[in-house]
Enzyme design. Structure first.
Site, PDB file in Angstrom:
ATOM      1  N   GLU A   1       0.860  -1.203   0.061  1.00  0.00           N
ATOM      2  CA  GLU A   1       0.070   0.022   0.153  1.00  0.00           C
ATOM      3  C   GLU A   1       0.964   1.199  -0.062  1.00  0.00           C
ATOM      4  OE1 GLU A   1      -3.286  -0.190   2.889  1.00  0.00           O
ATOM      5  OE2 GLU A   1      -4.073  -1.734   1.748  1.00  0.00           O
TER       6      GLU A   1
ATOM      7  N   GLU B   1      -5.175  -8.755  -0.514  1.00  0.00           N
ATOM      8  CA  GLU B   1      -6.016  -8.305   0.817  1.00  0.00           C
ATOM      9  C   GLU B   1      -7.217  -8.368   0.151  1.00  0.00           C
ATOM     10  OE1 GLU B   1      -4.697  -5.300   3.351  1.00  0.00           O
ATOM     11  OE2 GLU B   1      -2.499  -5.860   3.148  1.00  0.00           O
TER      12      GLU B   1
END
Ligand code: AHR
Length: 499
Positions: free
Chosen positions: A173, A304
């Site tokens: 991220e 995720e």
């Protein structure tokens, strides 16, 4: 009567076992308590890993485990977590609850866990706050067998043999908690960092994963693909093998999220609709990837995914502990059917997270452990691992409430190495069962066996009643002249084994 058509002779793509992968972060009670209790614990363990959890995960055939984060990965300095435990640095886990992280679970413990689970390792490196040298030395420490400063240090720390790193994430991220970068900046950093992720084993090349988009950030995908992909032409493993995608199902949005257990039918259908959005995300990010990589050699790695609700009342908000109901079972079944159907592009997926965090397959409380409805879905779907996706189609009806309309059924079908067909079907309706007439082309059916997870929408397992939601045999299926017929109950996930 819903018509289903299956063509077992039309094999499409391999459903890589890693689609059934998992994720464990230093977050809340995932690693500590959930997986690792330490050698001196009264909870039965082998080298500190809880035996009950390891056994359950082996039964479910966990294929790959991602570690150490998540956001934690871009603040993790691996050297803090090796060597004698009494000398390991104590740090603050700034992302998750501000608790003390004593680093007693580090690289050696992670590989010991993978060894006990019999699964592959997916290690996520620190690009956000770590150096190129630090990342490079970690890879050397883990994978180099010869004589070198890092390999020698690993041996001093108790592991003569190196380990295999099947997958390596170069940051996490990085558009957010991993450094707030722009796609172009990250992509250039990726090129630099990955250069020093050396392949020390010629026969076991590391599959490198670049940080991909958040949900529908198509600009990120374009930016990273355009900067990174052309440098790997012609395609060879080792420059950029995968691009990640993160998408969570938040029924009430990122700010409110909503309760894991207290919801009405409207929120149920909203959850289903938001889950089905995964299909669009894979298709649209996949289309951008196709421009650069039409042969689909680079994997979309959904590392995720899952439900993200408000934490259970009375628990630390930074620990992300939530219960798990039949709604989660449907979310799992729908997503896994979508991943199977896109297995030409989706090479791996890792539900968040393994134990005690978000949509977990296992919850623990002291010495007690329970398997969630999501666990049972993974256990029923495990037969798809490394099987071939075959052509299938089901006629659907639109159901739901006025605002959130969804198809009543989803499905996927694979054929395993012994020629056995595995059909998985989800029924998204809270109230209605549906008869299904499945035509199976060019195959004489001799035997069918079924198993099902079904209950009312709020049903869950608790420490007082750990087996309330459990898989049951499903006998309501008949062999017909052309295939099979069965009625799938409301709110259920079904697996049929067909010979
Ligand atoms: O899974 C919880 C967090 O969600 C991860 O640390 C991060 O990558 C994502 O935002």
């Amino acid at each position: 009567m819903a018509k289903m058509v299956i063509n077992p002779t039309r094999e499409k793509s391999k459903i890589r076992k890693e689609i059934y992968g998992h994720f464990s972060e230093h977050l809340g009670r995932c690693i500590y308590e959930g997986l690792y209790v330490g050698e001196d614990s009264s909870i039965p363990n082998v080298n500190g890993m809880r035996t009950d959890v390891v056994e359950a995960l082996k039964e479910m055939k966990i294929p790959v485990l991602r570690w150490p984060g998540g956001c934690f990965a871009d603040e993790y300095h691996w050297k803090d977590g090796v060597g004698p435990k009494e000398n390991r640095k104590k740090i603050i886990n700034t992302h998750w609850g501000g608790v003390v992280e004593d680093n007693s679970f580090g690289t050696h413990e992670f590989f010991e866990l993978c060894r006990q689970l019999g699964c592959e390792a997916y290690v996520n490196g620190n690009l956000g706050s770590g150096t190129v040298q630090e990342m490079s030395e970690w890879v050397e420490y883990m994978t180099f067998d010869g004589v070198s400063p890092m390999a020698d240090w690993r041996k001093e720390n108790g592991s003569e043999e190196s380990w295999d790193v099947a997958f390596f994430g170069v940051g996490n991220e990085n558009w957010g908690c991993g450094g707030n970068m722009t796609p172009e900046f990250y992509a250039n950093e990726y090129r630099r960092y990955q250069t020093y992720v050396r392949d020390y084993k010629a026969d076991k090349k590391i599959y490198r994963i670049a940080c991909g988009p958040n949900v529908d950030d198509y600009e990120w995908t374009e930016g990273v693909m355009s900067t990174c992909f052309r440098h790997s032409q012609p395609f060879q493993h080792g420059f950029m093998d995968g691009l990640s995608l993160h998408y969570y199902t938040h029924p009430e949005g990122w700010e409110i999220k909503g309760s894991a257990t207290d919801f009405d039918e409207k929120v149920w259908y909203k959850t289903m609709a938001k889950t089905l959005y995964m299909e669009e995300l894979i298709t649209r990010h996949g289309a951008i990837m196709d421009k650069y990589d039409p042969k689909k050699e680079i994997g979309l790695i959904v590392d995720e995914w899952g439900t993200w609700f408000t934490v259970e009342p009375g628990t630390n908000p930074g620990f992300l502990y939530q219960q798990n109901t039949m709604r989660d079972a449907l979310v799992a079944g729908i997503n896994l059917n979508i991943f199977n159907k896109h297995s030409d592009r989706v090479h791996m997926a890792n539900i968040a997270q393994l134990v005690n965090v978000l949509q977990s397959v296992i919850l623990t409380e002291g010495e007690k452990m329970l398997k969630t409805p999501t666990y049972h879905v993974f256990n029923m779907y495990k037969y798809h691992q490394d099987s071939m996706l075959v052509d299938s189609y089901v006629e659907t009806e639109t159901i739901g409430d006025e605002e959130y309309q969804v198809p009543n059924l989803t499905e996927s079908v694979s054929v395993d190495k012994d020629g056995v067909l595995h059909i998985t079907v989800t029924n998204l309706s809270v109230t209605d069962a549906y008869p299904v007439d499945a035509e199976i082309l060019d195959r004489k059916i001799t035997k069918v066996q079924g198993e099902i997870l079904t209950d009312e929408m709020h049903a869950m397992n608790t420490f007082d009643c750990p087996d309330r939601v459990d898989v049951k045999a499903f006998d309501d299926v008949k062999i017909t002249e052309k295939g099979l017929s069965f009625t799938i109950p409301a709110c259920s996930v079904l697996h049929l084994t067909v010979q």
